[in-house]
Design an enzyme around this catalytic site. Structure first.
Site, PDB file in Angstrom:
ATOM      1  CG  ASP A   1     -31.214  10.989  15.329  1.00  0.00           C
ATOM      2  OD1 ASP A   1     -30.430  11.949  15.155  1.00  0.00           O
ATOM      3  OD2 ASP A   1     -30.938  10.021  16.062  1.00  0.00           O
TER       4      ASP A   1
ATOM      5  CD  GLU B   1     -26.730  12.084  19.584  1.00  0.00           C
ATOM      6  OE1 GLU B   1     -25.934  12.228  20.529  1.00  0.00           O
ATOM      7  OE2 GLU B   1     -27.968  11.892  19.757  1.00  0.00           O
TER       8      GLU B   1
END
Length: 477
Positions: free
Chosen positions: A89, A152
């Site tokens: 991400d 994250e």
């Protein structure tokens, strides 16, 4: 043949595979969230892309409901495994880029795209490092597992899910910080401080009315942009415009002030400088700068309370002195506070978010208590916070010693032990450290416009990761 030469031989293929990954817009997208893609379609696509690459290489792969995936190599009968944790991400690509952020561009020996450095480039380096280990055919005592996370940059739900479903590794590293070795991380407190609605009995006695204030896109970045809508009569707005132009000039800032056709409403915007939330001193917080200007003008009590409170608690103070929580230690340095999201809405929510990072010496409960006392005195409510405890691996751990040997052998430089204010996946495993990809003396472009990674540094990282995985997978632990 050296580890570096083996990595160098694979440069063209690595860049091609990385470019494909970088083309995927893997910003969290709740609108496309659903079964198998909890973080949205783009993030799910990035995860599947990496798992497909790993499966084609013959690694054993598994997708854990779209939260996290992993690829494994080494003896299936081995009881333990070594983890290499990266994330797919990325943060939103705000600001004006030289080239589109999801169309990777190679210029001057660097590849530019959102995620090039944080963390898709390092994830690909780890994948190619494991390919090298496989191609060498050397014996391994432990399994090696590449873990690909998907959340994250927000809440870490991906690794929480992983730890619920999978056994813990014996040790591991994440390529998501600096070289040589980051063995300690600050704790974090993330929360919003909410303003209680104030009923305005009469706003006619005030020169200005604040209709809207907004700054920031993500909590863990310094806001690059801020905007406000201010109502007033033509003369008052003209006076504010002159003051704003003077303010921007004196502060060296770029701002705009536009009065609408009826002369009763002005739109203000301000451009600062973004930076990672763990290093607010490297940025210019556009939200706080614009608030600092607006607080000098006469507004009704609700807006006045918002502007003066945020300014008093946050402006020019990244160490939490106004909250009475300033502290530091020799391992992880000083406490820092960033406010990456700010909003004033007289008809809705008004708040500012704090992204606080405290040293290993800090006591989380004491910090929260001090924030609560100060917030209460200012009439603020604190949302239930998201918490992360500090993390530190002893400097005599066998993994630390092995990584030091690898780094010094591959670079010829001393492998000093570092700490970070950033939160990485290393804290999700007992014996985890961050290991690269940013070499000493190189700038960190994560979360910034024109994010990039140096290609030679990426290849050197690949060699280091390959050698590190081989050594860790043969440790007696």
């Amino acid at each position: 043949m050296s580890w570096y030469e083996m990595a160098e031989e694979r440069e063209e293929a690595l860049i091609e595979d990385l470019s494909g990954l970088l083309r995927i817009d893997s910003v969290y997208d709740p609108d496309t969230s659903g079964p198998g893609q909890p973080m949205g379609q783009g993030v799910a696509e990035a995860l599947q892309y990496m798992l497909d690459l790993c499966a084609a290489e013959g690694f054993r792969v598994r997708n854990l409901d779209g939260y996290v995936g992993y690829a494994e190599f080494g003896p299936e009968s081995a009881e333990n495994y070594v983890a290499v944790l990266s994330h797919l991400d990325v943060v939103p690509a705000s600001g004006k880029w030289t080239t589109p952020p999801f169309e990777p561009s190679v210029r001057g020996g660097k590849i530019f795209a959102r995620g090039a450095e944080d963390d898709k480039g390092p994830a690909m380096a780890a994948f190619y490092g494991l390919k090298i280990v496989k191609d060498m055919g050397l014996p391994l005592k432990h399994r090696i597992r590449l873990i690909f996370g998907t959340d994250e940059e927000r809440t870490g739900k991906c690794m929480q899910k992983y730890n619920e479903l999978e056994p813990a590794p014996i040790c591991g590293f994440t390529p998501d910080a600096d070289f040589p070795i980051v063995r300690a991380e600050k704790g974090q407190i993330n929360t919003r401080l909410l303003f209680k609605p104030i009923e305005e009995s009469d706003s006619s006695g005030y020169e200005y009315r604040l209709r809207l204030f907004a700054a920031g896109e993500v909590a863990n970045s310094v806001p690059e942009g801020a905007r406000a809508e201010v109502a007033g009569d033509a003369g008052s707005l003209s006076a504010m415009q002159k003051a704003y132009e003077d303010y921007c000039a004196s502060e060296g800032l770029k701002g705009s002030f536009e009065i609408d056709a009826d002369g009763q409403t002005a739109s203000l915007s301000l451009t600062g400088k973004t930076a990672h939330g763990m290093e607010p001193q490297l940025g210019i917080n556009a939200g706080l700068k614009l608030i600092h200007f607006l607080k000098e003008f006469s507004f009704p009590s609700g807006a006045e309370h918002y502007l003066h409170t945020v300014d008093a608690l946050m402006y020019g103070d990244i160490h939490g002195r106004a909250f009475g929580i300033a502290m530091e230690d020799q391992i992880t340095g000083p406490l820092t506070v960033n406010t990456g999201l700010l909003q004033y809405d007289p008809e809705g929510e008004s708040y500012f978010h704090i992204n606080l990072r405290y040293p290993v010496c800090g006591n989380q409960a004491d910090i929260l208590e001090n924030i609560g006392v100060r917030a209460s005195a200012c009439g603020l409510e604190i949302e239930p916070p998201s918490l992360k405890h500090p993390h530190c691996v002893p400097d005599d751990h066998p993994m630390i010693e092995a990584l030091q040997r690898v780094y010094e052998a591959e670079t010829g430089q001393p492998a000093e032990l570092l700490s970070t204010g950033g939160g990485t996946y290393a804290a999700y495993i007992a014996n985890g450290v961050a290991f690269g990809p940013v070499f000493p003396g190189m700038a960190n472009s994560a979360h910034q416009r024109n994010e990039h990674i140096d290609i030679d540094a990426l290849i050197r990282s690949t060699a280091i990761y390959a050698r590190a995985m081989h050594e860790l997978a043969n440790l007696n632990l």
